[in-house]
Motif scaffolding. Structure first.
Motif, PDB file in Angstrom:
ATOM      1  N   LEU A  38       0.855  -1.176   0.000  1.00  0.00           N
ATOM      2  CA  LEU A  38       0.000   0.000   0.000  1.00  0.00           C
ATOM      3  C   LEU A  38       0.897   1.233   0.000  1.00  0.00           C
ATOM      4  CD1 LEU A  38      -2.649  -1.173   2.622  1.00  0.00           C
ATOM      5  CD2 LEU A  38      -2.887  -1.137   0.135  1.00  0.00           C
ATOM      6  N   ALA A 201      -6.024  -4.222  -4.048  1.00  0.00           N
ATOM      7  CA  ALA A 201      -5.654  -3.096  -3.195  1.00  0.00           C
ATOM      8  C   ALA A 201      -6.320  -1.835  -3.725  1.00  0.00           C
ATOM      9  CB  ALA A 201      -4.140  -2.911  -3.147  1.00  0.00           C
ATOM     10  N   GLU A 203      -6.787   2.289  -2.284  1.00  0.00           N
ATOM     11  CA  GLU A 203      -6.496   3.264  -1.231  1.00  0.00           C
ATOM     12  C   GLU A 203      -7.113   4.607  -1.583  1.00  0.00           C
ATOM     13  OE1 GLU A 203      -2.191   2.877   0.364  1.00  0.00           O
ATOM     14  OE2 GLU A 203      -2.096   2.456  -1.788  1.00  0.00           O
ATOM     15  N   ALA A 212      -8.412   2.004   3.236  1.00  0.00           N
ATOM     16  CA  ALA A 212      -7.929   1.072   2.217  1.00  0.00           C
ATOM     17  C   ALA A 212      -8.681  -0.240   2.324  1.00  0.00           C
ATOM     18  CB  ALA A 212      -6.426   0.834   2.373  1.00  0.00           C
TER      19      ALA A 212
END
Length: 313
Positions: A38, A201, A203, A212
């Motif tokens: 991240l 993922a 964010e 996230a």
């Protein structure tokens, strides 16, 4: 651009408010997975467990729910504005508040493939005022199969955007990708289908608020009269200063004629765990909903209307 896609995919995160009935709040290093990477998680929240117990404060976990809904509400707002100003032709367009966007439409027939490259583009939104955008956005939705009574679609949205909310001066960062796989059927006047959404993922950071989602899979399958819902993955946020893992050990069954799910278990874990058990999955402990923490029942309800949180659907 189907502006309904993104906002619909994340509305389920509001179910985090279920911990208002059972507790949750900050603290502690833990064993969360560092994968996937991240890039906006400067405080390493993805590796910090939070306490889940019957005695801890619920404000932080409720704030995570609020932050997530606000963040994805902002993206939905941006979608509305881009939808309104997109003309369906490739080229450079002037943004309504200044700056430009290079837009490429590569879809054909019912298929959609559009790419946006923002250059100091200021978009006027309904709920968030003017928003400055730099970076890229892509939306793809492809018809992968079709019969007389069904059709299937696959697609994704990807973001790599930095910007600013002009009214508040808060910086904005969005990075990640959301994929979907959908099957729609209409047999004997009954509509049915399946939708599977995945995120490796994703964010989003607005000012000092960070949220996230990682390794998320949500699945909804059924008819217009009832369906089963499952969810698995990790939610991360600055509000809780860490992460929670979410899962449905028993799929949540939804009926159009019932105010509560008729069956299912929704589980949240980090440092400790909590379960919300619906319908027959709460048999013997509650008429409609039972809340368990670390293997012990702490709340029970005879009706969903008495619960301090909304069912996951």
């Amino acid at each position: 651009m189907n502006k309904q896609k993104l906002s619909g995919r994340f509305i389920v995160v509001s179910s985090l408010a279920l911990l208002a009935a059972c507790g949750g709040g900050g603290g502690g290093e833990g064993g969360g997975s560092a994968e996937p990477t991240l890039s906006l998680d400067s405080s390493n929240y993805a590796n910090k467990k939070i306490e889940i117990s019957s005695s801890t404060n619920v404000d932080n976990i409720n704030q995570l729910s609020t932050d997530m809904n606000d963040a994805f509400g902002l993206l939905g707002d941006l979608h509305e504005s881009l939808w309104d100003q997109s003309g369906g032709e490739s080229g450079t367009t002037n943004c309504d508040g200044g700056g430009t966007a290079n837009v490429t439409y590569a879809g054909k027939d019912w298929n959609v493939d559009e790419s946006w490259e923002f250059n100091d583009c200021i978009v006027s939104t309904y709920s968030h005022g003017d928003v400055l955008l730099n970076g890229t956005f892509r939306y793809v939705d492809t018809l992968t199969g079709e019969t007389a009574t069904s059709e299937s679609w696959k697609g994704y949205e990807s973001y790599n955007i930095i910007g600013e909310l002009k009214d508040s001066g808060e910086p904005l960062n969005v990075k990640g990708r959301s994929d979907w796989d959908q099957l729609l059927r209409w047999d004997n006047d009954t509509k049915s289908g399946r939708s599977v959404d995945t995120i490796e993922a994703f964010e989003l950071k607005v000012g000092n608020r960070y949220v996230a989602l990682t390794n998320i899979e949500t699945r909804l399958e059924g008819t217009e009269f009832g369906a089963e819902f499952t969810m698995d993955g990790t939610l991360i946020g600055s509000a809780i200063e860490g992460y929670v893992q979410i899962s449905t050990p028993t799929p949540v069954s939804i009926s159009v004629n019932e105010t509560c799910p008729t069956e299912g278990i929704f589980r949240i874990s980090s440092d400790g765990s909590a379960e919300v058990r619906y319908g027959s999955s709460a048999a013997g402990t509650a008429g409609a909903v039972a809340v368990w923490i670390d293997g012990q029942i702490v709340e029970s309800y005879e009706d969903c209307n008495d619960v301090g949180f909304a069912p996951v659907y």
